[in-house]
Scaffold this motif. Structure first.
Motif, short mmCIF file in Angstrom:
data_model
loop_
_atom_site.label_atom_id
_atom_site.label_comp_id
_atom_site.label_asym_id
_atom_site.label_seq_id
_atom_site.Cartn_x
_atom_site.Cartn_y
_atom_site.Cartn_z
N UNK A 37 0.83 -1.21 0.00
CA UNK A 37 0.00 0.00 0.00
C UNK A 37 0.86 1.26 0.00
N UNK A 38 1.87 1.29 0.87
CA UNK A 38 2.72 2.48 0.94
C UNK A 38 3.56 2.66 -0.32
N UNK A 39 4.05 1.55 -0.86
CA UNK A 39 4.88 1.64 -2.07
C UNK A 39 4.03 2.10 -3.25
N UNK A 40 2.80 1.60 -3.36
CA UNK A 40 1.93 2.00 -4.47
C UNK A 40 1.58 3.49 -4.40
N UNK A 41 1.53 4.04 -3.20
CA UNK A 41 1.26 5.47 -3.05
C UNK A 41 2.51 6.32 -3.20
N UNK A 42 3.66 5.69 -3.28
CA UNK A 42 4.91 6.43 -3.40
C UNK A 42 5.35 7.09 -2.12
N UNK A 43 4.92 6.55 -0.98
CA UNK A 43 5.27 7.11 0.32
C UNK A 43 6.57 6.48 0.80
N UNK A 44 7.52 7.31 1.23
CA UNK A 44 8.78 6.80 1.75
C UNK A 44 8.58 6.16 3.11
N UNK A 45 9.22 5.02 3.31
CA UNK A 45 9.08 4.31 4.57
C UNK A 45 9.91 4.98 5.66
N UNK A 46 9.35 5.03 6.85
CA UNK A 46 10.03 5.65 7.98
C UNK A 46 9.15 5.60 9.21
N UNK A 47 9.38 6.55 10.11
CA UNK A 47 8.64 6.58 11.37
C UNK A 47 7.16 6.84 11.14
N UNK A 48 6.84 7.67 10.14
CA UNK A 48 5.43 7.99 9.87
C UNK A 48 4.67 6.76 9.41
N UNK A 62 7.49 -2.05 7.39
CA UNK A 62 7.09 -0.65 7.21
C UNK A 62 8.02 0.37 7.84
N UNK A 63 9.08 -0.05 8.51
CA UNK A 63 9.94 0.90 9.22
C UNK A 63 10.92 1.62 8.30
N UNK A 64 11.33 1.00 7.20
CA UNK A 64 12.33 1.63 6.35
C UNK A 64 13.67 1.71 7.06
N UNK A 65 14.22 2.92 7.14
CA UNK A 65 15.50 3.13 7.83
C UNK A 65 15.34 3.31 9.34
N UNK A 66 14.11 3.45 9.81
CA UNK A 66 13.88 3.60 11.24
C UNK A 66 14.15 2.27 11.96
N UNK A 67 14.76 2.36 13.12
CA UNK A 67 15.10 1.17 13.92
C UNK A 67 14.37 1.25 15.24
N UNK A 68 13.56 0.25 15.52
CA UNK A 68 12.85 0.17 16.78
C UNK A 68 13.58 -0.77 17.74
#
Length: 284
Positions: free
Chosen positions: A145-156, A233-239
């Motif tokens: 879903x996020x990739x199809x919308x072109x949204x960058x993965x991260x904290x949001x 869904x985190x991308x470069x964010x690390x939990x």
């Protein structure tokens, strides 16, 4: 003729070894209590090991064998910068997602528990499907879903994903409480001239508040220890869980056990405090 006196005869025993006393049952309150405590001990055993190894006086990065007792890791809790940033990210995402899921899930749960409207059955089906679906499916679908919308993965995107899978849990808890709510209390408030909005905030919401708080705590717990959906869904964010997963290749430091212990103790204290407050409110 004189009547012969009747004599009472004792019934003959068909079985010489038969015992007419009631047999003692194997099951009973004592057995059930022992079984319950056995399950509780089994569940808290991993937590006890985590707490114990937070005091392990290990000399290296590997924290797999007991080497002695120490309190030094509580003083060096924030020595690993990446681990500290991961914990802060997890706490921020968990707080934001639990509050947002609490607000949205409370409205959904109240509507499903109080009203019957067209589409309520479909909403229930979707809600329980979200709960029962594997996290792998949830994470992959959100990533698509996020990739199809072109949204960058991260904290949001990570926060949005946690809100989406937490709403159903909050709504389920609130819905169950609303369905058992005594409608006569709200009707009495309406008879005294209270509007629907006043009745909700003054009467209904305080009654369902324990369920709302329980749903928010559940959403917080699900968010802070989530790994599968966060990994998608985190991308470069690390939990916090993602950092632990990466650290397993070289060894988990004792600070992880200390942080887990503090999170566990904080959750227990909040739950006990709210339980005591709820009991006092019911007495008053």
């Amino acid at each position: 003729m004189t009547a012969q006196p009747q004599t009472l005869q004792r019934p003959a025993r068909t079985d010489k070894g038969a015992d007419l006393r009631p047999k003692r049952r194997i099951t009973g309150p004592g057995v059930m209590r022992a079984y319950t405590w056995l399950i509780i001990l089994w569940l808290i055993l991993p937590i006890f090991v985590m707490i114990l190894f937070g005091f392990n006086d290990t000399s290296g990065r590997y924290n797999q064998s007991w080497e002695g007792f120490t309190l030094k890791w509580y003083g060096r809790l924030f020595d690993i910068d990446d681990l500290t940033r991961g914990l802060i990210t997890s706490l921020v995402v968990a707080v934001v997602s639990s509050l947002a899921a609490g607000a949205l899930g409370t409205g959904i749960g109240y509507a499903l528990g109080r009203y019957r409207f067209r589409g309520s059955g479909s909403v229930n089906l979707i809600m329980f499907a979200t709960i029962s679906s594997p996290e792998l499916v949830m994470g992959a679908s959100l990533l698509t879903f996020f990739v199809s919308l072109g949204v960058g993965l991260g904290v949001v995107t990570l926060t949005i994903a946690h809100i989406m899978f937490s709403i159903s849990f909050v709504a389920t808890v609130v819905r169950a409480r609303v369905m058992t709510l005594d409608r006569s209390i709200e009707e009495a408030a309406a008879d005294l001239g209270a509007t629907a909005w006043t009745t909700f905030w003054k009467i209904t919401f305080p009654i369902i508040l324990p369920a709302v708080f329980s749903g928010v705590l559940l959403a917080f717990a699900l968010s802070i220890d989530d790994f599968v959906v966060s990994n998608f869904t985190a991308g470069n964010a690390v939990t916090f869980p993602l950092w632990i997963w990466g650290a397993t290749r070289v060894g988990i430091p004792p600070q992880v056990n200390v942080m887990g212990t503090l999170i566990f103790v904080a959750g227990v204290v909040i739950a006990v405090a709210f339980n005591i407050r709820s009991r006092r409110a019911q007495r008053d």
